[in-house]
Write an enzyme that holds these catalytic residues in place. Structure first.
Site, PDB file in Angstrom:
ATOM      1  CE  LYS A 140      94.278  -5.031  18.482  1.00 45.05           C
ATOM      2  NZ  LYS A 140      93.795  -6.119  19.362  1.00 45.05           N
ATOM      3  CG  HIS A 281      61.411  18.249  -7.622  1.00 45.02           C
ATOM      4  ND1 HIS A 281      62.718  18.511  -7.281  1.00 45.02           N
ATOM      5  CD2 HIS A 281      60.941  19.375  -8.210  1.00 45.02           C
ATOM      6  CE1 HIS A 281      63.027  19.756  -7.636  1.00 45.02           C
ATOM      7  NE2 HIS A 281      61.966  20.300  -8.205  1.00 45.02           N
TER       8      HIS A 281
END
Length: 529
Positions: A140, A281
């Site tokens: 922070k 695929h």
């Protein structure tokens, strides 16, 4: 806030002590004062480094088996104070709080504790509290404080200090703050996921997932899409844990298809013989068992040689030289197996575009786990499809009883169908697929596509007739109408395995009886979208 900030005082408290001593020595050589706790302080002091115990800073000893040691204003004030705020500076002066410019923390090994199957109480004890609190505080206040949570960033920090006369830039601190918050988020996600499972909460109010970057990818499914590969740390053999022996970097589609191939081939226990799956695929274009890996590959390849070009090949056992030599005859993107012998590696070394992956084992197809998929505004979560059926689960519903060979082929085809996009139809003979129809809006269309592929291969192989004649068929879901059964009979199929459960089951069974087909119900469905 935007100016480089000098590093004069650091707090080090790490569980993973990899590289710690060398790193701390280099900080000390740069004039950085080091605070530390518990085992970290002991390790540093034993090598002759000067270390100040956090207990001497807070005025309180570590207590409650180390649960309480850094949760104190002398620590958090030093991390959170804004250095350009006069009130904050006055409070620090009034209460004897020294600034902490660098925080180096990695957390208790909670994920590793869970992975080794530790008891509930041991897992609880490995939930870090002080570490995440300090990390969040430092992150922070990244305008003034640098936070390091990963061992791999030690060298980056030292390079940053060297490049900026012992200071860190705001850009560096921002990047490290983002890494820090992602780490605490992943940690909390691991804890909440474990706790939900431990208490039997299948649908917790909030669900969190996290991953660690394995590699940035060139692009996603298409070149205009950005992509990256993240790993969860799950101890499941597969593409995420594999060793790549050769070949260029895997693409997004390579990773997706390789995972599909390996999960499919893992369904076949190597103790019962070699198996091979060829994927294109994300759909199988050929799957077979065989007397050897070579035999299994050839039989899988003969299901659909056209689609196999440029595909992914997975084996359930060691890749040997003879099989590698046969695979090398056509272009293949990836080969994945639990292991590969030296002959196979040597043969593939000449194929610079082929990737060879080994995993050291097979994933357990019966293991639980979660699968998730994003939708607009949310995501869907479900259990991994680990459903299996055996001979004792099958219900014969036709007049004709299937033979033992047909039953074996039906179970084989059913296993493959689980990994075919719905609507899925799989024709099989002698433990090999001979026609696959995948991903169609109509089950009849999938039936016809599988038949057509078999007809094309019969012509290519010089066979007198397609191998669908006399084959069995697996359907991933029930037949809603009798037309699907009629289409299978036209293709020459002799037996069908399907879930059952349609409102028209009676009509479908009647069609099977009229056409002389054996039919069994599994009572289980395998949609795959």
């Amino acid at each position: 806030m935007s100016r480089p900030v000098p590093i004069k005082r650091a707090l080090i408290s790490v569980s993973d002590k990899t590289g710690l001593i060398d790193f701390a020595r280099k900080l000390e050589a740069r004039g950085v004062e080091i605070l530390s706790t518990g085992g970290s302080a002991k390790s540093l002091r034993e090598t002759g480094l000067t270390v100040i115990d956090v207990a001497d800073v807070t005025g309180f000893p570590e207590m409650m088996d180390g649960r309480v040691k850094t949760l104190h204003p002398a620590v958090h004030g030093g991390l959170l104070a804004l250095r350009d705020n006069p009130e904050h500076l006055a409070a620090m002066e009034a209460h004897g709080i020294g600034p902490i410019d660098l925080l180096v923390v990695n957390l208790y090994p909670f994920e590793e504790t869970v992975a080794r199957g530790a008891t509930y109480d041991d897992c609880i004890e490995n939930i870090d509290i002080g570490g995440p609190a300090m990390i969040r505080a430092a992150a922070k206040n990244h305008g003034f404080v640098t936070v390091i949570v990963d061992v791999q960033d030690y060298d980056a920090l030292l390079a940053e200090l060297d490049a900026n006369d012992g200071r860190t830039t705001l850009a560096f601190r921002q990047r490290q703050a983002q890494i820090a918050y992602a780490r605490t988020a992943a940690y909390d996600a691991a804890v909440s996921t474990w706790l939900a499972a431990a208490i039997g909460e299948e649908t917790p109010r909030r669900r969190a997932f996290a991953g660690t970057l394995a590699q940035p990818l060139r692009y996603g499914e298409n070149p205009h899409q950005q992509a990256a590969f993240y790993v969860t740390g799950e101890n499941r053999p597969g593409v995420a844990t594999a060793r790549q022996w050769q070949g260029k970097e895997l693409s997004y589609n390579n990773i997706n298809d390789t995972d599909a191939a390996f999960e499919l081939v893992a369904e076949f226990d190597p103790a019962q013989g070699p198996a091979c799956a060829i994927i294109k695929h994300a759909n199988p274009c050929g799957v077979a068992r065989g007397e050897s890996a070579l035999d299994a590959y050839k039989r899988a390849f003969d299901c659909d040689r056209t689609s196999a070009f440029g595909g992914i090949i997975a084996l359930n056992g060691t890749l040997d030289g003879a099989t590698a030599e046969e695979i090398a005859k056509i272009f293949t993107e990836v080969v994945i197996a639990p292991d590969a012998d030296e002959d196979a590696k040597r043969i593939f070394a000449a194929k610079k575009n082929l990737r060879l992956l080994t995993t050291g084992g097979l994933p357990d197809p019966k293991a639980g786990g979660l699968a998730f998929r994003q939708v607009a505004g949310g995501f869907l979560v479900q259990g991994r499809d680990n459903g299996h059926v055996g001979l004792s689960d099958l219900k014969v519903v036709s007049d004709r009883q299937p033979s033992e060979a047909e039953l074996n082929d039906m179970l084989f085809a059913w296993t493959v169908a689980k990994h075919v996009k719905s609507n899925a139809i799989v024709y099989a003979r002698d433990l090999a697929t001979v026609g696959i129809g995948a991903g169609q809006m109509s089950r009849v269309d999938s039936t016809r596509i599988g038949r057509r592929k078999s007809e094309d291969m019969a012509e290519a192989l010089g066979l007198a007739q397609p191998l669908t004649i006399g084959a069995v068929v697996a359907s991933d879901a029930f037949f809603p109408f009798a037309d699907g059964i009629e289409a299978l009979a036209e293709a020459g199929a002799r037996a069908v395995i399907q879930p059952g459960g349609s409102m028209r089951d009676d009509e479908v069974i009647a069609a099977a009886n009229r056409l002389g087909l054996a039919m069994v119900f599994t009572g289980q469905r395998h949609f795959r979208h």
